[in-house]
Write a protein that holds these residues in place. Structure first.
Motif, mmCIF file in Angstrom:
data_model
loop_
_atom_site.group_PDB
_atom_site.id
_atom_site.type_symbol
_atom_site.label_atom_id
_atom_site.label_comp_id
_atom_site.label_asym_id
_atom_site.label_seq_id
_atom_site.Cartn_x
_atom_site.Cartn_y
_atom_site.Cartn_z
ATOM 1 N N ASP A 237 20.623 30.961 8.994
ATOM 2 C CA ASP A 237 21.715 31.725 8.379
ATOM 3 C C ASP A 237 22.905 31.913 9.316
ATOM 4 O O ASP A 237 24.029 32.059 8.876
ATOM 5 C CB ASP A 237 21.218 33.106 7.932
ATOM 6 N N ASN A 238 22.655 31.898 10.635
ATOM 7 C CA ASN A 238 23.739 32.095 11.592
ATOM 8 C C ASN A 238 24.374 30.778 12.042
ATOM 9 O O ASN A 238 25.197 30.768 12.939
ATOM 10 C CB ASN A 238 23.239 32.880 12.806
ATOM 11 N N GLY A 239 23.973 29.657 11.439
ATOM 12 C CA GLY A 239 24.585 28.370 11.749
ATOM 13 C C GLY A 239 23.878 27.562 12.814
ATOM 14 O O GLY A 239 24.208 26.395 13.027
ATOM 15 N N ARG B 174 10.279 27.224 4.414
ATOM 16 C CA ARG B 174 11.142 26.883 3.272
ATOM 17 C C ARG B 174 10.532 25.791 2.410
ATOM 18 O O ARG B 174 10.705 25.772 1.201
ATOM 19 C CB ARG B 174 12.562 26.532 3.728
ATOM 20 N N ASN B 175 9.783 24.880 3.030
ATOM 21 C CA ASN B 175 9.173 23.807 2.257
ATOM 22 C C ASN B 175 7.847 24.218 1.618
ATOM 23 O O ASN B 175 7.480 23.677 0.580
ATOM 24 C CB ASN B 175 9.006 22.560 3.122
ATOM 25 N N LEU B 176 7.132 25.168 2.203
ATOM 26 C CA LEU B 176 5.912 25.662 1.568
ATOM 27 C C LEU B 176 6.231 26.461 0.307
ATOM 28 O O LEU B 176 5.412 26.548 -0.594
ATOM 29 C CB LEU B 176 5.100 26.517 2.543
ATOM 30 N N LEU B 177 7.420 27.029 0.243
ATOM 31 C CA LEU B 177 7.814 27.793 -0.943
ATOM 32 C C LEU B 177 8.518 26.936 -1.996
ATOM 33 O O LEU B 177 8.959 27.447 -3.013
ATOM 34 C CB LEU B 177 8.689 28.973 -0.543
ATOM 35 N N ARG B 178 8.612 25.651 -1.763
ATOM 36 C CA ARG B 178 9.222 24.749 -2.740
ATOM 37 C C ARG B 178 8.545 24.836 -4.116
ATOM 38 O O ARG B 178 9.228 24.834 -5.150
ATOM 39 C CB ARG B 178 9.202 23.320 -2.210
ATOM 40 N N GLY C 292 14.357 28.005 -9.039
ATOM 41 C CA GLY C 292 15.178 27.716 -7.867
ATOM 42 C C GLY C 292 16.646 27.596 -8.215
ATOM 43 O O GLY C 292 17.519 28.098 -7.498
ATOM 44 N N LEU C 293 16.953 26.934 -9.331
ATOM 45 C CA LEU C 293 18.349 26.789 -9.764
ATOM 46 C C LEU C 293 18.958 28.127 -10.158
ATOM 47 O O LEU C 293 20.113 28.408 -9.826
ATOM 48 C CB LEU C 293 18.440 25.804 -10.929
ATOM 49 N N ILE C 294 18.186 28.945 -10.842
ATOM 50 C CA ILE C 294 18.684 30.270 -11.239
ATOM 51 C C ILE C 294 19.007 31.097 -9.994
ATOM 52 O O ILE C 294 20.069 31.710 -9.899
ATOM 53 C CB ILE C 294 17.651 31.009 -12.124
ATOM 54 N N VAL C 295 18.081 31.116 -9.027
ATOM 55 C CA VAL C 295 18.306 31.883 -7.797
ATOM 56 C C VAL C 295 19.525 31.344 -7.052
ATOM 57 O O VAL C 295 20.347 32.119 -6.555
ATOM 58 C CB VAL C 295 17.039 31.844 -6.903
ATOM 59 N N MET C 296 19.680 30.018 -6.980
ATOM 60 C CA MET C 296 20.812 29.413 -6.277
ATOM 61 C C MET C 296 22.147 29.764 -6.926
ATOM 62 O O MET C 296 23.139 29.999 -6.242
ATOM 63 C CB MET C 296 20.661 27.887 -6.231
ATOM 64 N N GLY D 275 12.906 29.528 -1.034
ATOM 65 C CA GLY D 275 12.437 29.119 0.289
ATOM 66 C C GLY D 275 13.459 29.415 1.384
ATOM 67 O O GLY D 275 13.091 29.771 2.506
ATOM 68 N N ASP D 276 14.739 29.279 1.058
ATOM 69 C CA ASP D 276 15.794 29.586 2.034
ATOM 70 C C ASP D 276 15.853 31.088 2.329
ATOM 71 O O ASP D 276 16.062 31.488 3.470
ATOM 72 C CB ASP D 276 17.155 29.112 1.534
ATOM 73 N N TRP D 277 15.670 31.910 1.302
ATOM 74 C CA TRP D 277 15.672 33.354 1.523
ATOM 75 C C TRP D 277 14.518 33.748 2.437
ATOM 76 O O TRP D 277 14.691 34.542 3.350
ATOM 77 C CB TRP D 277 15.552 34.105 0.193
ATOM 78 N N ALA D 278 13.341 33.206 2.175
ATOM 79 C CA ALA D 278 12.151 33.564 2.957
ATOM 80 C C ALA D 278 12.256 33.070 4.397
ATOM 81 O O ALA D 278 11.816 33.753 5.330
ATOM 82 C CB ALA D 278 10.892 32.993 2.304
#
Length: 148
Positions: free
Chosen positions: A98-100, A111-115, A127-131, A141-144
């Motif tokens: 998140d910080n680059g 992130r990939n285990l939550l795919r 995933g699309l709705i959240v994005m 997965g990105d949030w986690a």
């Protein structure tokens, strides 16, 4: 984190006092990258299944093992090296924290285990709705994992 109007670019101030610009990849770019990676994984599995088809039942078992390894390991393997799968590389997308900063191995794994959660109930719908409902286009997965 500074936001300069309508552009999608975000400016993050590092501890050193330097601002860096990050442009989160949107739904369309991420979808194209996923489709490219899906085609590559499909071609790999096609080649493996053609090769193992000569081994009968044992070959079927080997194909299933290969399917499991490719399904779970493809993204992790490529993102671990430089934050990009071949599809992301084609579209100049990179997984970062998140910080680059570059994503760590544990963040990439999380992130990939939550795919599969993003794929619920069908076709990456959740995933699309959240994005679509966050400005950084982060999936579950990105949030986690704390990645972008």
């Amino acid at each position: 984190m500074l936001n300069h109007g309508l552009e999608n670019r975000e400016y993050i101030k590092l501890p050193e006092g330097v601002d860096i610009a990050i442009t989160p990849a949107g739904v369309v770019a991420r979808s194209y990258a996923y489709i490219i990676d899906l085609i590559i994984r499909g071609l790999i599995l096609l080649a493996i299944s053609t090769l193992f088809s000569f081994f009968g039942d044992a070959g079927e078992g080997l194909v299933l093992i290969a399917y499991f390894l490719i399904s779970w390991g493809y993204n992790i393997l490529f993102e671990m090296e430089n934050g990009q799968t071949p599809g992301k590389k084609c579209l100049k997308i990179r997984v970062v924290q998140d910080n680059g900063l570059p994503a760590s191995f544990s963040q990439i794994v999380v992130r990939n285990l939550l795919r599969p959660a993003d794929m619920l109930p069908i076709g990456y719908f959740l995933g699309l709705i959240v994005m679509m409902f966050n400005t950084r286009f982060k999936r579950i997965g990105d949030w986690a994992a704390g990645t972008l």
